[in-house]
Design a protein around this motif. Structure first.
Motif, mmCIF file in Angstrom:
data_model
loop_
_atom_site.group_PDB
_atom_site.id
_atom_site.type_symbol
_atom_site.label_atom_id
_atom_site.label_comp_id
_atom_site.label_asym_id
_atom_site.label_seq_id
_atom_site.Cartn_x
_atom_site.Cartn_y
_atom_site.Cartn_z
ATOM 1 N N ASP A 65 3.333 -22.496 4.381
ATOM 2 C CA ASP A 65 4.583 -22.734 3.671
ATOM 3 C C ASP A 65 5.667 -23.007 4.711
ATOM 4 O O ASP A 65 6.069 -22.113 5.449
ATOM 5 N N THR A 66 6.125 -24.237 4.776
ATOM 6 C CA THR A 66 7.145 -24.604 5.770
ATOM 7 C C THR A 66 8.556 -24.552 5.207
ATOM 8 O O THR A 66 9.528 -24.781 5.925
ATOM 9 N N HIS A 68 9.979 -21.824 3.241
ATOM 10 C CA HIS A 68 10.596 -20.494 3.229
ATOM 11 C C HIS A 68 10.338 -19.813 4.569
ATOM 12 O O HIS A 68 9.470 -18.950 4.706
ATOM 13 N N LYS A 215 1.122 -17.172 6.610
ATOM 14 C CA LYS A 215 1.300 -17.845 5.325
ATOM 15 C C LYS A 215 2.536 -18.756 5.359
ATOM 16 O O LYS A 215 2.515 -19.858 4.817
ATOM 17 N N ARG A 216 3.593 -18.273 6.005
ATOM 18 C CA ARG A 216 4.846 -19.021 6.085
ATOM 19 C C ARG A 216 5.175 -19.301 7.540
ATOM 20 O O ARG A 216 4.843 -18.517 8.424
ATOM 21 N N THR A 217 5.833 -20.417 7.791
ATOM 22 C CA THR A 217 6.317 -20.684 9.147
ATOM 23 C C THR A 217 7.173 -19.498 9.587
ATOM 24 O O THR A 217 8.063 -19.050 8.869
ATOM 25 N N THR A 218 6.862 -19.010 10.777
ATOM 26 C CA THR A 218 7.517 -17.813 11.289
ATOM 27 C C THR A 218 8.200 -18.137 12.608
ATOM 28 O O THR A 218 7.581 -18.711 13.509
ATOM 29 N N PRO A 350 2.922 -14.337 0.418
ATOM 30 C CA PRO A 350 3.697 -15.521 -0.014
ATOM 31 C C PRO A 350 5.157 -15.136 -0.251
ATOM 32 O O PRO A 350 5.481 -13.968 -0.494
ATOM 33 N N TYR A 351 6.024 -16.114 -0.156
ATOM 34 C CA TYR A 351 7.445 -15.889 -0.417
ATOM 35 C C TYR A 351 7.640 -15.503 -1.880
ATOM 36 O O TYR A 351 7.069 -16.106 -2.784
#
Length: 353
Positions: A65-66, A68, A215-218, A350-351
């Motif tokens: 996920d890019t 959030h 899961k998300r860009t960190t 997930p966000y």
């Protein structure tokens, strides 16, 4: 890997880097060396690093996920001091960097860093340092005007000290006095917040070794002015959530121990985000990571700075429990590893709208 299993970290790597960080001087505003050292290691692990104009490092780890983007922030700057003036007797009067009690640095060894790159050793003393000489030495108030630094060189007058090249505005760093024991206890100055930075490095290495993508860009932000209040007053505009990774306080009316991950529900800046904090508590319970939820009325974080700076984000605060913060601190490797494991678990979520 099973989402409900705890991430295994390379503990020797974490401990090795913790020791390197602790032994590298980095009072707020004097962090170029330590940031360069971190940048080299992070790039060796294969991650992109961007340096901001004020010297923070931003490490980007692409996720599925890019949209959030999640930020994890830890600060590498520490308490310290700066030369305020050179006294007639050659001693240094210093001005503090960060908010510590003067009695916590009395008797400490230090380094004076000149602007031409030299270092001189010294010792922090009261201006009445001997009970054999001063009848009121024990009662003498430990405050800035009553403290000085004795230089270990030919420096018995203002002229001699200036001849060494020491000048007003030179940075002063405290000897960390790091001890890492075989039973997992770590005692040192500056565990606030180098223990958290070591946790983030351990997380990056585990992701690299195991081929894990969050899961998300960190974005991991290593800040350099947290101890003076504006570490992450600026953060990239694509960040929607931020976890400040900073030490958990221990003491009266608090639940955390040095083996726990501290989850802070509220500090001096107010309550942290309800959903983020609740998720972190749920994950710690699910993974059986030792944790405690506490309130810190005399505490602020990089997340606080980001919110005060106008960032439209949700924010939370966690970190390893640290005893005697802003003094002779102590934590345990279990808390550092647990912090990294809990952060990993959150990055796999997930966000939540």
């Amino acid at each position: 890997m099973n989402h409900d299993s705890i991430l295994e970290l390379d503990e020797p790597y974490v401990v090795q880097w913790l020791e390197k960080l602790l032994k590298t001087p980095s009072p707020s505003g004097y962090c170029r060396q330590i940031i360069a050292m971190l940048q080299e290691e992070v790039e060796r692990l294969g991650y992109a690093v961007e340096l901001t104009p004020k010297g923070n490092a931003i490490i980007t780890v692409p996720g599925e996920d890019t949209e959030h983007v999640l930020a994890l922030s830890a600060h590498v700057d520490t308490l310290g001091a700066m030369v305020r003036s050179i006294k007639a007797n050659g001693m240094i009067r210093f001005t503090p960097i960060g908010g510590y009690a003067m009695h916590t640095v009395e008797g400490e060894y230090c380094l004076i860093h000149t602007r031409d790159g030299r270092e001189f050793e010294g010792t922090v003393l009261s201006t009445k340092p001997s009970v054999h000489v001063y009848s009121d030495a024990k009662e003498w108030k430990r405050e800035e005007a009553n403290m000085e630094i004795r230089i270990d060189d030919i420096a018995s007058s203002k002229q001699e000290t200036e001849a060494l090249g020491i000048a007003v505005g030179d940075f002063i760093s405290w000897d960390a006095r790091t001890r890492i024991l075989s039973n997992g206890w770590v005692k040192s100055r500056h565990l606030d917040d180098k223990a958290s930075v070591a946790a983030l490095l351990g997380l990056l290495k585990a992701w690299k070794d195991k081929g894990i993508q969050p899961k998300r860009t960190t974005k991991m932000i290593i800040s350099t002015y947290e101890e003076v209040g504006h570490g992450t007053a600026y953060i990239p505009s694509d960040i929607v959530e931020m976890i400040a990774v900073d030490m958990g306080a221990i003491g009266d009316d608090l639940s955390a121990t040095e083996k726990d991950v501290s989850i802070c529900a509220k500090d001096s800046s107010g309550p942290y985000d309800y959903e983020m904090t609740s998720t972190l508590i749920e994950l710690a319970k699910r993974l059986k990571i030792p944790y405690a939820v506490d309130i810190y009325p005399h505490y602020g974080s990089d997340a606080s700075a980001a919110l005060r700076g106008g960032s439209n984000i949700r924010a939370a605060l966690i970190g390893p429990g640290v005893h005697a913060s802003h003094g002779m601190e102590r934590t345990h490797v279990q808390a550092i590893v647990g912090t990294a494991a809990l952060l990993h678990a959150y990055t796999m979520e997930p966000y939540r709208e």
